[in-house]
Design an enzyme around this catalytic site. Structure first.
Site, mmCIF file in Angstrom:
data_model
loop_
_atom_site.group_PDB
_atom_site.id
_atom_site.type_symbol
_atom_site.label_atom_id
_atom_site.label_comp_id
_atom_site.label_asym_id
_atom_site.label_seq_id
_atom_site.Cartn_x
_atom_site.Cartn_y
_atom_site.Cartn_z
ATOM 1 N N HIS A 1 -2.763 -33.060 17.738
ATOM 2 C CA HIS A 1 -1.507 -33.733 18.102
ATOM 3 C C HIS A 1 -0.450 -32.729 18.515
ATOM 4 O O HIS A 1 0.742 -33.037 18.502
ATOM 5 C CB HIS A 1 -1.039 -34.583 16.912
ATOM 6 C CG HIS A 1 -2.065 -35.563 16.467
ATOM 7 N ND1 HIS A 1 -2.168 -36.827 16.989
ATOM 8 C CD2 HIS A 1 -3.100 -35.422 15.601
ATOM 9 C CE1 HIS A 1 -3.189 -37.451 16.438
ATOM 10 N NE2 HIS A 1 -3.769 -36.618 15.583
ATOM 11 N N GLU B 1 -4.390 -6.928 14.960
ATOM 12 C CA GLU B 1 -3.914 -5.605 14.519
ATOM 13 C C GLU B 1 -5.056 -4.587 14.562
ATOM 14 O O GLU B 1 -4.836 -3.390 14.644
ATOM 15 C CB GLU B 1 -3.325 -5.673 13.112
ATOM 16 C CG GLU B 1 -2.547 -4.401 12.725
ATOM 17 C CD GLU B 1 -1.685 -4.577 11.488
ATOM 18 O OE1 GLU B 1 -2.188 -4.346 10.372
ATOM 19 O OE2 GLU B 1 -0.502 -4.952 11.633
ATOM 20 N N LYS C 1 9.724 -0.619 14.433
ATOM 21 C CA LYS C 1 10.377 -0.239 13.168
ATOM 22 C C LYS C 1 11.310 0.953 13.399
ATOM 23 O O LYS C 1 12.400 1.044 12.861
ATOM 24 C CB LYS C 1 9.330 0.165 12.129
ATOM 25 C CG LYS C 1 8.417 -0.927 11.620
ATOM 26 C CD LYS C 1 7.473 -0.311 10.562
ATOM 27 C CE LYS C 1 6.339 -1.222 10.167
ATOM 28 N NZ LYS C 1 5.388 -0.581 9.222
ATOM 29 N N LYS D 1 0.841 -1.205 0.000
ATOM 30 C CA LYS D 1 0.000 0.000 0.000
ATOM 31 C C LYS D 1 0.879 1.260 0.000
ATOM 32 O O LYS D 1 0.677 2.166 -0.769
ATOM 33 C CB LYS D 1 -0.906 -0.011 1.231
ATOM 34 C CG LYS D 1 -1.813 1.183 1.349
ATOM 35 C CD LYS D 1 -2.795 1.035 2.511
ATOM 36 C CE LYS D 1 -3.685 2.271 2.612
ATOM 37 N NZ LYS D 1 -4.663 2.163 3.703
ATOM 38 N N GLU E 1 10.585 -4.519 4.505
ATOM 39 C CA GLU E 1 10.755 -5.906 4.085
ATOM 40 C C GLU E 1 10.413 -6.053 2.594
ATOM 41 O O GLU E 1 11.147 -6.668 1.821
ATOM 42 C CB GLU E 1 9.842 -6.836 4.901
ATOM 43 C CG GLU E 1 10.109 -6.852 6.395
ATOM 44 C CD GLU E 1 9.233 -5.863 7.158
ATOM 45 O OE1 GLU E 1 8.855 -4.811 6.577
ATOM 46 O OE2 GLU E 1 8.913 -6.136 8.329
ATOM 47 N N GLY F 1 -4.755 -2.172 5.248
ATOM 48 C CA GLY F 1 -3.944 -3.289 4.759
ATOM 49 C C GLY F 1 -4.568 -4.632 5.053
ATOM 50 O O GLY F 1 -4.681 -5.497 4.187
ATOM 51 N N ARG F 2 -5.072 -4.812 6.277
ATOM 52 C CA ARG F 2 -5.626 -6.108 6.660
ATOM 53 C C ARG F 2 -7.009 -6.361 6.083
ATOM 54 O O ARG F 2 -7.625 -7.390 6.325
ATOM 55 C CB ARG F 2 -5.618 -6.266 8.178
ATOM 56 C CG ARG F 2 -6.282 -5.140 8.924
ATOM 57 C CD ARG F 2 -5.969 -5.239 10.411
ATOM 58 N NE ARG F 2 -6.461 -4.067 11.143
ATOM 59 C CZ ARG F 2 -5.780 -2.927 11.262
ATOM 60 N NH1 ARG F 2 -4.586 -2.807 10.675
ATOM 61 N NH2 ARG F 2 -6.267 -1.890 11.926
#
Ligand code: F6P
Length: 549
Positions: free
Chosen positions: A384, A353, A515, A206, A212, A267-268
């Protein structure tokens, strides 16, 4: 607005909890054999069974009253009408516009956004079809076979989860690969699988500034130029999805290969936008539009259904019941479908978030628990790994069980057998968690099965308290529409809880601080001098890293 905890219905609910909290679901089911019929909702083929929750009709009525006192319906209108609900960023949160298949006008700042939403969908349609039918090729004239989506958070989790869930709808000659971590092994392992001539890179960001993503994008760019030694390659092998046109242009991606979206898309909440381009290329635009349709159907359901018939509202308020009255502060999402194995990670961002906040809309510290810790794993694998704790741990963990009735895959004669085994576990786990196993049951069981040796010693270890609540979702099959519905249910559930807690579910200031410090550390790693201006732990860790890298 004063905290909801001062409202009449909340105070009544607190009193109700004091009286009701010793109830055991075992008794609620014994006292009312018709309990399921009172506590389930259905939307088309989607069945939502909430009867295995520690609730009575009084509980639910009081929970719905809390939602009314929180003016939920006004807030729903605020959300759907494109008002600046995300007040700290002065933005609307209009992911519902991205899938507004009715095409009714939705205004932001007085302007109908639907024409531009539809223009981007059409651009996605044309582009994805041209990739799928081979009309759009790489710079050496070969069809694209690999789509590498480079993004992180909402620019990765949504597309990756949907492509993983809908593999049986994927183009047989196209493989989507998702690169997100700045750890060089992520991009390196991806590039090992790529033929430069047939690889398309989708840079999804965005902001087009996320460290990253941009680090990975430049490494991919360098790799491609080295492999193809053709400056033209970028124009053919890179597309960008972003709101930041200038940064995209500076990277060298041509305007035709840029797919924009808008600042009113969080974003999410962005997989429904051009961030979903990798999805559209993989499963085709028709299927992508079915995904949008499923979400749109739930948007209408959420906006129009009365609270007691409203799936997202009911799911949300039952969560409030546990988080704020029982102090059960985690939620495990357990999809019994391997294709939904990435759903828990997707919902982690969607929920944590959005609602991992301690400051209310009034700028003051909240006085109640807010967002739960969301986690989970596909069933039956979780059985498990961590079901021991879910069944006999000291923490009670509300769980959401989710399962499509038909499998996307048939393994010869055994196809059904696999799915019946899967379903028998799906339904058994929620029953076991609800029912528990009393010491008498255990005693009888041991007597029958193991004779009388050291019974009394074993009984406590083999008993189960039960009364561990769960929601169960069953639907006919996992397809684009049913997946769209499921995701929209959870999006709106998160929204409802944020309103009850009076927090802003649409910003994410909490991700900035780490950050910020990372940007101070990074240059120190290249200096010859020792780090000595953070704190003794950080300084020593940095120096140990520098000494051994
Ligand atoms: O995690 C913080 C965040 O801003 C998310 O909200 C977002 O989905 C992700 O980083 C990636 O942001 P962008 O799409 O701008 O690269």
């Amino acid at each position: 607005m004063t905290s909801i905890t001062h409202s009449k219905s909340w105070i009544k609910l607190k009193k109700h909890h004091d009286e009701f909290s010793n109830s055991h679901m075992r008794d609620l089911f014994n006292d009312d054999p018709d309990r399921f019929n009172k506590f389930n909702l259905q939307f088309d083929d989607l069945l939502y069974d909430f009867s295995k929750n520690i609730v009575s009709q009084d509980t639910l009525n009081l929970l719905y009253d809390v939602a009314k006192e929180a003016h939920l319906s006004d807030w729903v209108n605020t959300l759907f009408n494109g008002e600046k609900i995300n007040f700290t960023e002065n933005r609307a949160a209009l992911h519902i516009a991205l899938r507004n298949r009715s095409n009714k006008p939705i205004l932001v700042d007085g302007k109908d956004v639907m024409p531009e939403v539809n223009a981007i969908l059409e651009k996605m349609h044309l582009f994805s079809e041209a990739i799928r039918n081979g009309k759009t090729k790489g710079c050496t004239g070969k069809k694209f076979k690999t789509i590498v989506n480079i993004g992180i958070g909402g620019s990765d989790l949504g597309p990756a989860m949907v492509c993983n869930a809908l593999k049986s709808y994927g183009h047989k000659d196209i493989t989507p690969i998702f690169v997100s971590n700045v750890d060089g092994s992520d991009i390196s392992q991806a590039l090992e699988k790529c033929d430069p001539e047939t690889t398309l890179f989708v840079i999804a960001s965005k902001t087009f500034t996320t460290q990253e993503t941009m680090t990975n994008a430049f490494s991919a760019r360098e790799w491609l130029l080295n492999e193809l030694s053709n400056e033209d390659a970028i124009k053919h092998h890179f597309v960008a999805i972003s709101t930041n046109e200038s940064a995209v242009k500076a990277f060298g991606i041509k305007a035709d290969n840029m797919f924009t979206f808008w600042d009113w898309v969080g974003g999410r909440y962005s997989l429904w936008s051009s961030i979903g381009l990798s999805i559209a290329i993989y499963i085709g635009m028709d299927n992508f539009e079915d995904l949008l349709l499923g979400a749109h159907e739930i948007d209408n359901h959420f906006k129009n259904e009365p609270l007691e018939k409203n799936i997202p509202v009911t799911l949300a308020m039952i969560g409030i019941w546990y988080i704020n009255f029982y102090n059960y502060n985690t939620l495990s999402v357990l999809p019994y479908d391997q294709g939904l194995s990435l759903l828990p990670s997707y919902l982690q961002q969607a929920d944590m978030e959005s609602n991992g906040k301690f400051i209310g809309r009034d700028g003051k510290k909240v006085c109640l628990h807010t967002g739960p810790i969301v986690w989970g794993e596909a069933g039956t694998n979780g059985q498990h790994a961590f079901y021991q704790l879910i069944h006999q741990g000291t923490d009670i963990i509300p769980t959401d069980f989710i399962m499509p009735i038909k499998s996307q895959y048939k393994i010869g004669r055994n196809g059904e057998k696999h799915h019946k085994i899967l379903f028998s576990n799906f339904v058994a786990q929620s029953r076991a968690l609800m029912l528990g196993k009393t010491e008498d049951n255990v005693r009888a069981e041991i007597k029958d099965n193991e004779g009388n040796k050291n019974i009394e010693e074993m009984i406590p270890h083999k008993s189960f308290e039960g009364n561990r609540p769960s929601n169960s979702f069953l639907f006919k099959e996992l397809n684009p529409k049913s997946l769209g519905r499921l995701l929209a249910i959870y999006e709106h559930k998160v929204f409802v809880q944020g309103i009850i807690w009076n927090i802003n579910s649409f910003d994410q200031w909490g991700v900035e601080y780490g950050k910020q410090i990372a940007s101070l550390v990074l240059p120190v790693l290249d200096q010859n001098t020792q780090a000595d201006n953070f704190d003794s732990s950080t300084d020593h860790l940095i120096n140990y890293f520098k000494k051994n890298i």
